[in-house]
Design a protein around this motif. Sequence first.
Motif, PDB file in Angstrom:
ATOM      1  N   LYS A   1      -3.135  10.187   3.674  1.00 57.17           N
ATOM      2  CA  LYS A   1      -2.550  11.216   2.808  1.00 57.17           C
ATOM      3  C   LYS A   1      -3.494  12.424   2.684  1.00 57.17           C
ATOM      4  O   LYS A   1      -3.060  13.575   2.722  1.00 57.17           O
ATOM      5  N   ILE A   2      -4.768  12.140   2.543  1.00 59.15           N
ATOM      6  CA  ILE A   2      -5.752  13.228   2.374  1.00 59.15           C
ATOM      7  C   ILE A   2      -5.814  14.059   3.662  1.00 59.15           C
ATOM      8  O   ILE A   2      -5.801  15.292   3.612  1.00 59.15           O
ATOM      9  N   VAL A   3      -5.855  13.397   4.812  1.00 62.44           N
ATOM     10  CA  VAL A   3      -5.902  14.131   6.086  1.00 62.44           C
ATOM     11  C   VAL A   3      -4.624  14.962   6.237  1.00 62.44           C
ATOM     12  O   VAL A   3      -4.665  16.134   6.617  1.00 62.44           O
ATOM     13  N   ASN A   4      -3.482  14.388   5.899  1.00 64.01           N
ATOM     14  CA  ASN A   4      -2.213  15.119   6.019  1.00 64.01           C
ATOM     15  C   ASN A   4      -2.106  16.271   5.023  1.00 64.01           C
ATOM     16  O   ASN A   4      -1.250  17.141   5.178  1.00 64.01           O
ATOM     17  N   SER A   5      -2.953  16.279   3.985  1.00 61.95           N
ATOM     18  CA  SER A   5      -2.899  17.378   3.005  1.00 61.95           C
ATOM     19  C   SER A   5      -3.554  18.650   3.548  1.00 61.95           C
ATOM     20  O   SER A   5      -3.410  19.722   2.975  1.00 61.95           O
ATOM     21  N   VAL A   6      -4.269  18.505   4.662  1.00 68.86           N
ATOM     22  CA  VAL A   6      -4.947  19.672   5.263  1.00 68.86           C
ATOM     23  C   VAL A   6      -3.991  20.326   6.264  1.00 68.86           C
ATOM     24  O   VAL A   6      -3.436  19.637   7.132  1.00 68.86           O
ATOM     25  N   PRO A   7      -3.774  21.650   6.144  1.00 71.76           N
ATOM     26  CA  PRO A   7      -2.856  22.314   7.088  1.00 71.76           C
ATOM     27  C   PRO A   7      -3.193  21.986   8.546  1.00 71.76           C
ATOM     28  O   PRO A   7      -4.371  21.897   8.909  1.00 71.76           O
ATOM     29  N   LYS A   8      -2.144  21.820   9.350  1.00 73.79           N
ATOM     30  CA  LYS A   8      -2.270  21.318  10.740  1.00 73.79           C
ATOM     31  C   LYS A   8      -3.240  22.103  11.612  1.00 73.79           C
ATOM     32  O   LYS A   8      -3.926  21.555  12.469  1.00 73.79           O
ATOM     33  N   GLU A   9      -3.311  23.417  11.348  1.00 78.31           N
ATOM     34  CA  GLU A   9      -4.132  24.269  12.232  1.00 78.31           C
ATOM     35  C   GLU A   9      -5.618  24.226  11.844  1.00 78.31           C
ATOM     36  O   GLU A   9      -6.472  24.742  12.554  1.00 78.31           O
ATOM     37  N   VAL A  10      -5.924  23.589  10.718  1.00 76.63           N
ATOM     38  CA  VAL A  10      -7.324  23.583  10.255  1.00 76.63           C
ATOM     39  C   VAL A  10      -8.055  22.368  10.827  1.00 76.63           C
ATOM     40  O   VAL A  10      -7.621  21.226  10.649  1.00 76.63           O
ATOM     41  N   PRO A  11      -9.179  22.588  11.526  1.00 73.64           N
ATOM     42  CA  PRO A  11      -9.913  21.443  12.090  1.00 73.64           C
ATOM     43  C   PRO A  11     -10.640  20.643  11.011  1.00 73.64           C
ATOM     44  O   PRO A  11     -10.995  21.177   9.953  1.00 73.64           O
ATOM     45  N   ILE A  12     -10.840  19.349  11.301  1.00 74.63           N
ATOM     46  CA  ILE A  12     -11.386  18.431  10.289  1.00 74.63           C
ATOM     47  C   ILE A  12     -12.639  17.729  10.814  1.00 74.63           C
ATOM     48  O   ILE A  12     -12.668  17.247  11.948  1.00 74.63           O
ATOM     49  N   ILE A  13     -13.644  17.643   9.956  1.00 72.29           N
ATOM     50  CA  ILE A  13     -14.774  16.729  10.189  1.00 72.29           C
ATOM     51  C   ILE A  13     -14.452  15.494   9.359  1.00 72.29           C
ATOM     52  O   ILE A  13     -14.105  15.615   8.178  1.00 72.29           O
ATOM     53  N   PHE A  14     -14.553  14.300   9.959  1.00 68.14           N
ATOM     54  CA  PHE A  14     -14.313  13.069   9.205  1.00 68.14           C
ATOM     55  C   PHE A  14     -15.567  12.202   9.296  1.00 68.14           C
ATOM     56  O   PHE A  14     -16.028  11.869  10.377  1.00 68.14           O
ATOM     57  N   ALA A  15     -16.100  11.814   8.131  1.00 68.85           N
ATOM     58  CA  ALA A  15     -17.356  11.031   8.105  1.00 68.85           C
ATOM     59  C   ALA A  15     -17.277   9.988   6.995  1.00 68.85           C
ATOM     60  O   ALA A  15     -16.462  10.118   6.083  1.00 68.85           O
ATOM     61  N   PRO A  16     -18.162   8.968   6.957  1.00 69.22           N
ATOM     62  CA  PRO A  16     -19.019   8.584   8.071  1.00 69.22           C
ATOM     63  C   PRO A  16     -18.416   7.466   8.935  1.00 69.22           C
ATOM     64  O   PRO A  16     -19.041   7.103   9.924  1.00 69.22           O
ATOM     65  N   ASP A  17     -17.250   6.926   8.598  1.00 68.30           N
ATOM     66  CA  ASP A  17     -16.784   5.739   9.331  1.00 68.30           C
ATOM     67  C   ASP A  17     -15.938   6.102  10.553  1.00 68.30           C
ATOM     68  O   ASP A  17     -14.776   6.518  10.422  1.00 68.30           O
ATOM     69  N   LYS A  18     -16.496   5.882  11.741  1.00 68.48           N
ATOM     70  CA  LYS A  18     -15.771   6.246  12.973  1.00 68.48           C
ATOM     71  C   LYS A  18     -14.554   5.360  13.190  1.00 68.48           C
ATOM     72  O   LYS A  18     -13.563   5.793  13.783  1.00 68.48           O
ATOM     73  N   ASN A  19     -14.583   4.111  12.718  1.00 65.14           N
ATOM     74  CA  ASN A  19     -13.429   3.225  12.944  1.00 65.14           C
ATOM     75  C   ASN A  19     -12.233   3.651  12.101  1.00 65.14           C
ATOM     76  O   ASN A  19     -11.113   3.764  12.604  1.00 65.14           O
ATOM     77  N   LEU A  20     -12.497   3.929  10.814  1.00 76.33           N
ATOM     78  CA  LEU A  20     -11.425   4.449   9.963  1.00 76.33           C
ATOM     79  C   LEU A  20     -10.960   5.795  10.520  1.00 76.33           C
ATOM     80  O   LEU A  20      -9.754   6.074  10.578  1.00 76.33           O
ATOM     81  N   GLY A  21     -11.909   6.618  10.948  1.00 80.25           N
ATOM     82  CA  GLY A  21     -11.582   7.933  11.505  1.00 80.25           C
ATOM     83  C   GLY A  21     -10.657   7.817  12.711  1.00 80.25           C
ATOM     84  O   GLY A  21      -9.643   8.508  12.791  1.00 80.25           O
ATOM     85  N   LYS A  22     -10.996   6.904  13.635  1.00 82.27           N
ATOM     86  CA  LYS A  22     -10.164   6.731  14.847  1.00 82.27           C
ATOM     87  C   LYS A  22      -8.764   6.267  14.461  1.00 82.27           C
ATOM     88  O   LYS A  22      -7.765   6.695  15.036  1.00 82.27           O
ATOM     89  N   TYR A  23      -8.716   5.348  13.507  1.00 82.24           N
ATOM     90  CA  TYR A  23      -7.424   4.799  13.069  1.00 82.24           C
ATOM     91  C   TYR A  23      -6.554   5.911  12.452  1.00 82.24           C
ATOM     92  O   TYR A  23      -5.358   6.028  12.761  1.00 82.24           O
ATOM     93  N   ILE A  24      -7.168   6.742  11.620  1.00 83.12           N
ATOM     94  CA  ILE A  24      -6.409   7.822  10.957  1.00 83.12           C
ATOM     95  C   ILE A  24      -6.011   8.897  11.971  1.00 83.12           C
ATOM     96  O   ILE A  24      -4.927   9.477  11.889  1.00 83.12           O
ATOM     97  N   GLN A  25      -6.887   9.121  12.939  1.00 82.29           N
ATOM     98  CA  GLN A  25      -6.581  10.068  14.011  1.00 82.29           C
ATOM     99  C   GLN A  25      -5.302   9.645  14.733  1.00 82.29           C
ATOM    100  O   GLN A  25      -4.406  10.435  14.986  1.00 82.29           O
ATOM    101  N   LYS A  26      -5.227   8.338  15.029  1.00 81.08           N
ATOM    102  CA  LYS A  26      -4.076   7.785  15.739  1.00 81.08           C
ATOM    103  C   LYS A  26      -2.804   7.891  14.876  1.00 81.08           C
ATOM    104  O   LYS A  26      -1.741   8.250  15.356  1.00 81.08           O
ATOM    105  N   LYS A  27      -2.952   7.592  13.572  1.00 73.28           N
ATOM    106  CA  LYS A  27      -1.784   7.610  12.677  1.00 73.28           C
ATOM    107  C   LYS A  27      -1.247   9.015  12.438  1.00 73.28           C
ATOM    108  O   LYS A  27      -0.056   9.220  12.296  1.00 73.28           O
ATOM    109  N   THR A  28      -2.165   9.983  12.330  1.00 73.84           N
ATOM    110  CA  THR A  28      -1.737  11.330  11.951  1.00 73.84           C
ATOM    111  C   THR A  28      -1.554  12.247  13.155  1.00 73.84           C
ATOM    112  O   THR A  28      -0.977  13.321  13.021  1.00 73.84           O
TER     113      THR A  28
END
Length: 308
Positions: A131-158
Amino acid sequence: MDLHQKITELKKQKNAVILAHYYQVPEIQEVADYVGDSLGLSQKAAETDADMIVFAGVHFMAETAKILNPDKKVLLPDLMAGCSLADSCPPDAFRTLVEAHPDHVVITYVNCSAEVKALSDIICTSSNAEKIVNSVPKEVPIIFAPDKNLGKYIQKKTGRKMLLWDGACIVHEAFSMDKLLKLYKEHPGSKIIAHPESESHILETATYIGSTAGMIDYVKKHPAEKFIVATEAGILHKMQQEVPQAVLIPTPAEEDNTCACSECAFMKMNTLQKLYDCLLHETPQIEVSEEIRKKAILPIERMLELSK
Ligand code: 13P
Ligand code: SF4
């Protein structure tokens, strides 16, 4: 009086609240006023009217409670109860990354230090990361830290491409795929449920992926089934209370030849005796400098607002 009764008496006298994570030992969960996941615990910490918070969890959780409650005493039974994920993101190195990408929104998993929170735009937990990642407008790039596994999973979902910090949890990265598959064969019809801090090959086997609270809710909806549970084994206490008929099988770690479960050594540093001692002596306390606190509270409040 036994320790449980003494703690109950003391917390009444001192108007203290005990907040505990699902990974705590059962006797701590039993004496707590609230047991929950990281989001639930932050929400409880934000709304409590107790004079003192005893945090039965790890350092970053108690620190988050202190950031939200600068005028209350926040106690942690063992100050050494840290987190490998939080440690994988040192503030100076993180600042360098953030400063090199001024156009990126910085979303940081709550498992990090107050200094790292102070460098972030929005905090998230495993239950609200999508939900938090989806709250950021699509054109805005995101840094996601520190968990790469959660990050990869959310990347795939969103479908969002994110710049991932290379951090991980020692407990969730240690699960053995071979032992998991062996268990799955030995328990026909069982469902694998997993925490998103786990590696992607583990997540690919799972019927359900979610935070600790999400995993408990999922099992409650299927109370008569068999589950192989890929997260820290402390969750089994509350889960089994909620679904006494369900068969719950912990996922073992690769290296673990002594017990058939996976435990977080940091979470297990807290004991009932240490909880009693810290409530009695009102130490060890969590302190956060006002300079860091004023910056760190902003991304936490953004998360709480987005999670309503
Ligand atoms: P949640 O309880 O928010 O799912 O977090 C799990 C965890 O690893 C906490 O350290
Ligand atoms: Fe940190 Fe992992 Fe322990 Fe949670 S289980 S406190 S993420 S080391």
